[in-house]
Design a protein around this motif. Structure first.
Motif, PDB file in Angstrom:
ATOM      1  N   GLY A   1      -5.170  58.694 -24.328  1.00 55.04           N
ATOM      2  CA  GLY A   1      -5.860  57.899 -25.327  1.00 55.04           C
ATOM      3  C   GLY A   1      -6.585  58.736 -26.360  1.00 55.04           C
ATOM      4  N   LYS A   2      -7.637  58.162 -26.930  1.00 55.36           N
ATOM      5  CA  LYS A   2      -8.428  58.821 -27.961  1.00 55.36           C
ATOM      6  C   LYS A   2      -9.234  59.971 -27.347  1.00 55.36           C
ATOM      7  N   PRO A   3      -9.741  60.884 -28.195  1.00 50.19           N
ATOM      8  CA  PRO A   3     -10.469  62.048 -27.656  1.00 50.19           C
ATOM      9  C   PRO A   3     -11.597  61.681 -26.702  1.00 50.19           C
ATOM     10  N   GLU A   4     -12.418  60.711 -27.081  1.00 54.69           N
ATOM     11  CA  GLU A   4     -13.538  60.356 -26.207  1.00 54.69           C
ATOM     12  C   GLU A   4     -13.045  59.715 -24.911  1.00 54.69           C
ATOM     13  N   GLU A   5     -11.886  59.057 -24.959  1.00 54.04           N
ATOM     14  CA  GLU A   5     -11.309  58.471 -23.746  1.00 54.04           C
ATOM     15  C   GLU A   5     -10.777  59.561 -22.824  1.00 54.04           C
ATOM     16  N   THR A   6     -10.159  60.585 -23.427  1.00 54.60           N
ATOM     17  CA  THR A   6      -9.669  61.705 -22.626  1.00 54.60           C
ATOM     18  C   THR A   6     -10.820  62.419 -21.928  1.00 54.60           C
ATOM     19  N   LYS A   7     -11.924  62.592 -22.630  1.00 51.96           N
ATOM     20  CA  LYS A   7     -13.081  63.280 -22.045  1.00 51.96           C
ATOM     21  C   LYS A   7     -13.659  62.515 -20.854  1.00 51.96           C
ATOM     22  N   ALA A   8     -13.384  61.224 -20.797  1.00 51.66           N
ATOM     23  CA  ALA A   8     -13.889  60.425 -19.676  1.00 51.66           C
ATOM     24  C   ALA A   8     -13.303  60.887 -18.345  1.00 51.66           C
ATOM     25  N   LEU A   9     -12.214  61.684 -18.388  1.00 48.07           N
ATOM     26  CA  LEU A   9     -11.588  62.167 -17.154  1.00 48.07           C
ATOM     27  C   LEU A   9     -12.318  63.351 -16.524  1.00 48.07           C
ATOM     28  N   LEU A  10     -13.341  63.851 -17.138  1.00 50.52           N
ATOM     29  CA  LEU A  10     -14.022  65.042 -16.613  1.00 50.52           C
ATOM     30  C   LEU A  10     -14.361  64.938 -15.118  1.00 50.52           C
ATOM     31  N   PRO A  11     -14.877  63.803 -14.622  1.00 49.55           N
ATOM     32  CA  PRO A  11     -15.175  63.738 -13.178  1.00 49.55           C
ATOM     33  C   PRO A  11     -13.934  63.827 -12.301  1.00 49.55           C
ATOM     34  N   ALA A  12     -12.771  63.517 -12.859  1.00 50.74           N
ATOM     35  CA  ALA A  12     -11.544  63.502 -12.056  1.00 50.74           C
ATOM     36  C   ALA A  12     -10.836  64.849 -12.030  1.00 50.74           C
ATOM     37  N   LEU A  13     -11.215  65.769 -12.905  1.00 47.45           N
ATOM     38  CA  LEU A  13     -10.453  67.011 -13.046  1.00 47.45           C
ATOM     39  C   LEU A  13     -10.394  67.850 -11.773  1.00 47.45           C
ATOM     40  N   PRO A  14     -11.482  68.055 -11.054  1.00 42.73           N
ATOM     41  CA  PRO A  14     -11.381  68.882  -9.842  1.00 42.73           C
ATOM     42  C   PRO A  14     -10.360  68.363  -8.829  1.00 42.73           C
ATOM     43  N   LEU A  15     -10.327  67.039  -8.620  1.00 39.48           N
ATOM     44  CA  LEU A  15      -9.365  66.483  -7.660  1.00 39.48           C
ATOM     45  C   LEU A  15      -7.936  66.534  -8.191  1.00 39.48           C
ATOM     46  N   LEU A  16      -7.754  66.299  -9.496  1.00 45.54           N
ATOM     47  CA  LEU A  16      -6.413  66.419 -10.074  1.00 45.54           C
ATOM     48  C   LEU A  16      -5.887  67.832  -9.896  1.00 45.54           C
ATOM     49  N   ILE A  17      -6.734  68.824 -10.108  1.00 47.13           N
ATOM     50  CA  ILE A  17      -6.328  70.224  -9.928  1.00 47.13           C
ATOM     51  C   ILE A  17      -6.045  70.509  -8.451  1.00 47.13           C
ATOM     52  N   ALA A  18      -6.892  69.993  -7.590  1.00 44.61           N
ATOM     53  CA  ALA A  18      -6.707  70.241  -6.151  1.00 44.61           C
ATOM     54  C   ALA A  18      -5.378  69.691  -5.649  1.00 44.61           C
ATOM     55  N   HIS A  19      -4.943  68.561  -6.199  1.00 47.17           N
ATOM     56  CA  HIS A  19      -3.696  67.945  -5.742  1.00 47.17           C
ATOM     57  C   HIS A  19      -2.454  68.616  -6.322  1.00 47.17           C
ATOM     58  N   LEU A  20      -2.634  69.706  -7.095  1.00 46.50           N
ATOM     59  CA  LEU A  20      -1.484  70.513  -7.526  1.00 46.50           C
ATOM     60  C   LEU A  20      -1.018  71.446  -6.428  1.00 46.50           C
ATOM     61  N   GLY A  21      -1.794  71.565  -5.380  1.00 42.99           N
ATOM     62  CA  GLY A  21      -1.522  72.538  -4.327  1.00 42.99           C
ATOM     63  C   GLY A  21      -0.276  72.253  -3.517  1.00 42.99           C
ATOM     64  N   GLU A  22       0.100  73.228  -2.718  1.00 39.19           N
ATOM     65  CA  GLU A  22       1.350  73.157  -1.954  1.00 39.19           C
ATOM     66  C   GLU A  22       1.338  72.062  -0.894  1.00 39.19           C
ATOM     67  N   LYS A  23       0.147  71.616  -0.495  1.00 37.82           N
ATOM     68  CA  LYS A  23       0.077  70.576   0.529  1.00 37.82           C
ATOM     69  C   LYS A  23       0.362  69.185  -0.028  1.00 37.82           C
ATOM     70  N   SER A  24       0.371  69.066  -1.331  1.00 45.29           N
ATOM     71  CA  SER A  24       0.655  67.770  -1.959  1.00 45.29           C
ATOM     72  C   SER A  24       2.153  67.555  -2.072  1.00 45.29           C
ATOM     73  N   SER A  25       2.572  66.302  -2.053  1.00 46.12           N
ATOM     74  CA  SER A  25       3.983  66.002  -2.282  1.00 46.12           C
ATOM     75  C   SER A  25       4.319  66.302  -3.739  1.00 46.12           C
ATOM     76  N   LEU A  26       5.590  66.554  -4.025  1.00 47.61           N
ATOM     77  CA  LEU A  26       5.994  66.885  -5.397  1.00 47.61           C
ATOM     78  C   LEU A  26       5.673  65.772  -6.389  1.00 47.61           C
ATOM     79  N   PRO A  27       5.948  64.497  -6.057  1.00 49.60           N
ATOM     80  CA  PRO A  27       5.614  63.445  -7.025  1.00 49.60           C
ATOM     81  C   PRO A  27       4.129  63.393  -7.363  1.00 49.60           C
ATOM     82  N   VAL A  28       3.276  63.565  -6.354  1.00 51.24           N
ATOM     83  CA  VAL A  28       1.835  63.536  -6.604  1.00 51.24           C
ATOM     84  C   VAL A  28       1.422  64.737  -7.452  1.00 51.24           C
ATOM     85  N   ALA A  29       1.898  65.922  -7.078  1.00 49.30           N
ATOM     86  CA  ALA A  29       1.556  67.123  -7.836  1.00 49.30           C
ATOM     87  C   ALA A  29       2.017  67.013  -9.283  1.00 49.30           C
TER      88      ALA A  29
END
Length: 500
Positions: A157-185
């Protein structure tokens, strides 16, 4: 470190006063290409209409055009969906997991329904804290996937809408790991790519939170869709202007080999396209990365791609990558285009000729820029261009092409007429080339540049005019310039330069 920043320059012997033009050009490419990608099919931020698993229950074509009434209805439905998700998250009874998944799926469906999803309505209803809760470790993959998908489209979305994801970033990054399924990662990588595509501030946040290494590792296997998404996200993440991320990426074990392997993948042009954009930013921003790419012989697969592909989406980043490598300092360029290896340089010139013949102006302009840097090199490089099919094409473009292309073409033709200078002295003329090009009608094109409002182009026109005045046999230069009605403009412009 200073060594990581771009320090190369356009090798431009006929114009020493703009020795940093190519460095500026490469930095500008890195800064502005994001905007170009927003306006093209390969955008900096991407709405997810079909998920990482290939599933999607929203018919895209039927829902892009909405009336105001339909838009208001979609917003109301979205607010209701968030309320339903809140209820589902709080519910702890029998079937709680399926209840959450169903609520997430409905919200995702609404956020995927239009090209302009109802992000504002979702945010006002309090979607982000609920989606973050749904990303918690130990949650089932289906729940993680739907939550990440919702966040992906909010981030588009718009810039201010994108910034709203800040609280979610650590978990989104964590789910990139090898223990996550490929679709989730992959879905998490997509969301992070949208965040990175928003701007430098959010890129810095992602880099500080460690997003780069796991995204880089996602490029290593031969997993088509996952690698494409990871490469796209990385191209957004390293686009600068700080070169540190580009340098860090090329140092990750296995990344260089993966980049070259995926670039050579003839069966997946979309993958090659995303990887080529990674090379664009690596070579535009980091001297270290450029050196690594040159030593790894990245030139060959780039040239092969230019020679064999007709995909504009692929040709643009491949050509720009090639241009960045050739626009290095003299040592780098001589490494890329080794004097004495005519077949190699001829191969590069041939693919650039193909681009000059294209109907697409971006390919013509970028090919001319690459040729201008080759033409500013050794005598051998100049003669290989001069004897090629490129010259008649360039002469035609100088008189018929749009201004930005004519300016790049003028650099090529001008550089073909001068030998590399020693130190700061004036370059020696290559009279044979100068006489031939003037006889073939190029002078009028340069004189047209003299009256340009673009200072760089006007100076380039003046410099070539000066070459003609002092270099044509039997003192014939002034007469030729006068015949082209350029003498008066040449005197007037030089007079203005003296006054200023």
């Amino acid at each position: 470190m200073a060594d990581d920043s771009l320090a190369s320059h356009r090798r431009d012997p006929i114009k020493s006063s703009v020795g940093n033009v190519a460095a500026q050009r490469r930095r500008q490419n890195a800064a502005t290409v994001g905007k170009e990608r927003r306006e093209s099919l390969v955008r900096a931020k991407r709405l997810c209409r079909v998920g990482a698993t290939g599933d999607g229950d929203v018919p895209v074509e039927e829902n892009d055009m909405m009336t105001d009434e339909e838009g208001f209805l979609l917003e109301d439905q979205t607010s209701s969906a968030v309320k339903e998700l809140k209820s589902a998250v709080a519910y702890q009874g029998k079937g709680a997991m399926q209840k959450r998944v169903n609520a997430l799926r409905e919200l995702r469906r609404l956020l995927s329904k239009s090209e302009f999803p109802p992000v504002e309505a979702a945010l006002k209803a309090g979607a982000i804290p609920l989606l973050v809760q749904c990303l918690s470790f130990g949650s089932p993959d289906e729940q993680l996937l739907e939550a990440a998908w919702c966040l992906t489209n909010i981030a588009a979305g718009k810039p201010e809408e994108t910034k709203a994801l800040l609280p979610a970033l650590p978990l989104l990054i964590a789910h990139l790991g090898e223990k996550s399924s490929l679709p989730v990662a992959e879905q998490c990588a997509w969301a992070l790519g949208n965040v990175a595509g928003e701007g430098e501030e959010l890129r810095k946040v992602l880099l500080s939170q460690g997003a780069l290494p796991p995204l880089a590792r996602m490029m290593l296997p031969n997993k088509g869709s996952t690698v494409r998404t990871a490469a796209w996200a990385l191209s957004n993440l390293i686009k600068g202007p700080d070169p540190k991320a580009a340098t860090e990426l090329i140092k990750v074990d296995g990344v260089l080999d993966a980049i070259l392997r995926h670039l050579r993948n003839r069966k997946d042009e979309e993958l090659a396209t995303e990887v080529a954009w990674v090379i664009v930013y690596l070579s535009a921003l980091s001297n270290f990365a450029t050196g690594v790419l040159v030593k790894s012989d990245a030139l060959q697969p780039l040239v092969e791609r230019l020679a064999t592909s007709n995909s504009l989406q692929l040709l643009i980043p491949v050509l720009r990558s090639l241009g960045n490598l050739v626009a290095g300092d003299s040592h780098t360029t001589s490494t890329v285009l080794i004097p004495g290896m005519k077949s190699q340089v001829n191969g590069v010139v041939k693919v650039l000729v193909k681009c000059l013949k294209s109907d697409h102006r971006v390919l013509k302009k970028e090919a001319s820029w690459v040729l201008s840097n080759i033409a500013a090199g050794s005598i051998e490089h100049k003669q290989l261009i001069y004897s090629s099919e490129a010259v008649p094409l360039l002469l035609r473009l100088l008189s018929t092409a749009p201004f930005d292309i004519r300016k790049e073409v003028a650099y090529v033709l001008g550089n073909l007429c001068v030998a590399p200078a020693a130190g700061e002295g004036k370059p020696d003329l290559i009279k044979e080339n100068l006489v031939s090009l003037v006889q073939r009608g190029c002078l009028s094109g340069f004189i047209d540049l003299v009256r340009s409002a673009d200072i760089e182009a006007a100076r380039l026109g003046l410099q070539f005019t000066e070459l003609v005045l002092r270099g044509m046999p039997n003192g014939g230069g002034p007469k030729l310039v006068e015949q082209e009605e350029g003498m008066t403009r040449w005197k007037d412009t030089n007079s203005m330069k003296t006054k200023t």
